[in-house]
Design a protein around this motif. Structure first.
Motif, mmCIF file in Angstrom:
data_model
loop_
_atom_site.group_PDB
_atom_site.id
_atom_site.type_symbol
_atom_site.label_atom_id
_atom_site.label_comp_id
_atom_site.label_asym_id
_atom_site.label_seq_id
_atom_site.Cartn_x
_atom_site.Cartn_y
_atom_site.Cartn_z
ATOM 1 N N ALA A 146 0.826 -1.212 0.000
ATOM 2 C CA ALA A 146 0.000 0.000 0.000
ATOM 3 C C ALA A 146 0.856 1.256 0.000
ATOM 4 O O ALA A 146 0.501 2.263 -0.627
ATOM 5 N N GLU A 147 1.985 1.207 0.669
ATOM 6 C CA GLU A 147 2.865 2.371 0.742
ATOM 7 C C GLU A 147 3.415 2.744 -0.629
ATOM 8 O O GLU A 147 3.848 3.888 -0.848
ATOM 9 N N ALA A 148 3.368 1.801 -1.576
ATOM 10 C CA ALA A 148 3.840 2.088 -2.930
ATOM 11 C C ALA A 148 3.043 3.200 -3.591
ATOM 12 O O ALA A 148 3.480 3.765 -4.597
ATOM 13 N N CYS A 149 1.881 3.542 -3.028
ATOM 14 C CA CYS A 149 1.103 4.646 -3.597
ATOM 15 C C CYS A 149 1.874 5.961 -3.504
ATOM 16 O O CYS A 149 1.605 6.896 -4.266
ATOM 17 N N HIS A 150 2.851 6.033 -2.587
ATOM 18 C CA HIS A 150 3.639 7.255 -2.428
ATOM 19 C C HIS A 150 4.925 7.238 -3.246
ATOM 20 O O HIS A 150 5.624 8.244 -3.309
ATOM 21 N N THR A 151 5.250 6.113 -3.838
ATOM 22 C CA THR A 151 6.516 5.998 -4.566
ATOM 23 C C THR A 151 6.326 5.658 -6.037
ATOM 24 O O THR A 151 7.280 5.365 -6.739
ATOM 25 N N THR A 152 5.083 5.694 -6.502
ATOM 26 C CA THR A 152 4.805 5.362 -7.907
ATOM 27 C C THR A 152 4.020 6.476 -8.588
ATOM 28 O O THR A 152 3.275 6.231 -9.530
ATOM 29 N N GLY A 153 4.175 7.694 -8.106
ATOM 30 C CA GLY A 153 3.429 8.794 -8.705
ATOM 31 C C GLY A 153 1.940 8.660 -8.531
ATOM 32 O O GLY A 153 1.158 9.062 -9.386
ATOM 33 N N ALA A 154 1.531 8.084 -7.394
ATOM 34 C CA ALA A 154 0.103 7.886 -7.079
ATOM 35 C C ALA A 154 -0.586 6.956 -8.065
ATOM 36 O O ALA A 154 -1.804 7.014 -8.228
ATOM 37 N N ARG A 155 0.178 6.088 -8.713
ATOM 38 C CA ARG A 155 -0.439 5.126 -9.639
ATOM 39 C C ARG A 155 -1.324 4.116 -8.912
ATOM 40 O O ARG A 155 -2.351 3.696 -9.431
ATOM 41 N N LEU A 156 -0.863 3.677 -7.723
ATOM 42 C CA LEU A 156 -1.618 2.656 -7.011
ATOM 43 C C LEU A 156 -2.918 3.248 -6.492
ATOM 44 O O LEU A 156 -2.915 4.210 -5.721
ATOM 45 N N GLY A 157 -4.031 2.646 -6.919
ATOM 46 C CA GLY A 157 -5.328 3.191 -6.545
ATOM 47 C C GLY A 157 -6.116 2.357 -5.567
ATOM 48 O O GLY A 157 -6.950 2.875 -4.834
ATOM 49 N N GLY A 158 -5.859 1.037 -5.537
ATOM 50 C CA GLY A 158 -6.667 0.219 -4.642
ATOM 51 C C GLY A 158 -6.275 -1.237 -4.632
ATOM 52 O O GLY A 158 -5.432 -1.696 -5.414
ATOM 53 N N PHE A 159 -6.901 -1.955 -3.708
ATOM 54 C CA PHE A 159 -6.731 -3.395 -3.547
ATOM 55 C C PHE A 159 -8.026 -4.110 -3.897
ATOM 56 O O PHE A 159 -9.121 -3.586 -3.663
ATOM 57 N N VAL A 160 -7.898 -5.310 -4.440
ATOM 58 C CA VAL A 160 -9.028 -6.220 -4.588
ATOM 59 C C VAL A 160 -8.631 -7.522 -3.905
ATOM 60 O O VAL A 160 -7.568 -8.079 -4.184
ATOM 61 N N ILE A 161 -9.469 -7.987 -2.989
ATOM 62 C CA ILE A 161 -9.181 -9.231 -2.279
ATOM 63 C C ILE A 161 -9.532 -10.422 -3.169
ATOM 64 O O ILE A 161 -10.580 -10.448 -3.805
ATOM 65 N N GLY A 162 -8.645 -11.428 -3.187
ATOM 66 C CA GLY A 162 -8.909 -12.672 -3.910
ATOM 67 C C GLY A 162 -8.862 -13.847 -2.956
ATOM 68 O O GLY A 162 -7.774 -14.320 -2.598
ATOM 69 N N LEU A 163 -10.030 -14.315 -2.524
ATOM 70 C CA LEU A 163 -10.055 -15.358 -1.493
ATOM 71 C C LEU A 163 -9.906 -16.770 -2.045
ATOM 72 O O LEU A 163 -9.518 -17.672 -1.292
ATOM 73 N N ASN A 164 -10.202 -16.991 -3.304
ATOM 74 C CA ASN A 164 -10.078 -18.356 -3.823
ATOM 75 C C ASN A 164 -8.643 -18.859 -3.725
ATOM 76 O O ASN A 164 -8.382 -19.970 -3.239
#
Length: 303
Positions: free
Chosen positions: A145-163
């Motif tokens: 999640a911290e990568a949102c500060h080191t990628t020019g705000a490219r990282l926007g969100g997470f999607v959980i994959g439970l399978n």
């Protein structure tokens, strides 16, 4: 008080339907569905020998069928593979809102794709979303999640994959997701710490709509922004569970009106109808109202 589980943007993400890019029949029906967005899948749901055809399907779809305000996310294969490299090129040509990466386990997974997008002169508006679906991904959720500060705000969100998470941890699929909840909350905490969206996992049995509705309510209570879906039958329950409810909207409007009152000028805490509310509540209240307005205005084409 206002329901503060909502994300920092007004864009609703109650229902994100996963659509196999190889399935032209499913693609043709999207305009009739009341989803907030679609995840066009080039990964697990497409056999290796069908990948090129799936990419061609997406190119045709995006060229001819605008989504009219709904979010478009393309899930690609790992960029460490030839298929993933081709997917990136195809996705850039389609100009979606985001690219969803499978099985993200460490920050470098985000950095590598961010570098590829930068080299391709992709617009800043093109976001990266990360599937968190392995034990290592859960353990490293905060660092990712911290990568949102080191990628020019490219990282926007997470999607959980439970399978995949269930498979790797050997936790069986049970109602209530009892033994998975601690891990889910860990990922939610990481997302919220860095201001990211977070979408709950799919529910595989699309025929048991009562169980699905209960899982949506659980996801909302846990703090998810919405649900990843695998079948159109699940759309209504997800939209209902993750939508702003009338009580929350009424409270939000009261908060906004209370601080717009000239007598509240310069005050950070006021008494409104016997309740103490803070100015910091205004932002979430405004987002809630804006989200409700977006949902109300969107018109879905009829079949």
């Amino acid at each position: 008080m206002v329901d503060f589980y909502f994300n920092n943007t007004a864009r609703p993400r109650r229902s994100l339907l996963s659509v196999p890019a190889i399935n032209q029949r499913a693609l043709a029906k999207l305009a009739t569905l009341d989803c907030d967005g679609f995840i066009f899948d080039l990964e697990d749901s497409v056999a290796p020998e069908m990948k090129d055809e799936a990419r061609n399907n997406l190119a045709t779809y995006f060229e001819n069928f605008p989504l009219e305000g709904r979010e478009a996310i393309i899930r690609i294969n790992s960029v460490a593979t030839t298929a993933g490299q081709k997917d990136i090129k195809a996705a850039l040509a389609c100009k979606p809102d985001a690219i969803l990466l499978p099985k993200v386990e460490q920050p470098t997974d985000i950095h590598d794709v961010a570098d590829l997008l930068a080299e391709s002169d992709a617009p800043d508006s093109l976001k990266i979303w990360a599937m968190i679906e392995t034990p290592k991904g859960v353990l490293n959720a905060a660092a990712i999640a911290e990568a949102c500060h080191t990628t020019g705000a490219r990282l926007g969100g997470f999607v959980i994959g439970l399978n995949d998470l269930r498979k790797e941890t050997r936790v069986p699929a049970q109602s209530g997701r009892t033994y998975l909840v601690p891990w889910l909350m860990q990922v939610i905490l990481a997302a919220r710490t860095y201001g990211l969206e977070i979408i709950d996992s799919v529910s595989n049995d699309f025929r048991d709509l009562d169980a699905f509705a209960a899982e949506c309510e659980q996801g909302r209570a846990m703090g998810f922004d919405g649900k990843m879906l695998i079948h159109p039958a699940q759309v209504e329950a997800a939209n209902r569970a993750f939508a702003p409810n009338e009580k929350a909207l009424s409270e939000a409007r009261e908060i906004i009106a209370a601080f717009e009152n000239p007598r509240s000028a310069g005050l950070n805490v006021i008494n409104s109808n016997g309740r103490m509310i803070e100015r910091l509540h205004v932002g979430p209240a405004e987002r809630l109202v804006a989200m409700a307005e977006i949902i109300a205005k969107r018109k879905v084409a009829k079949p």
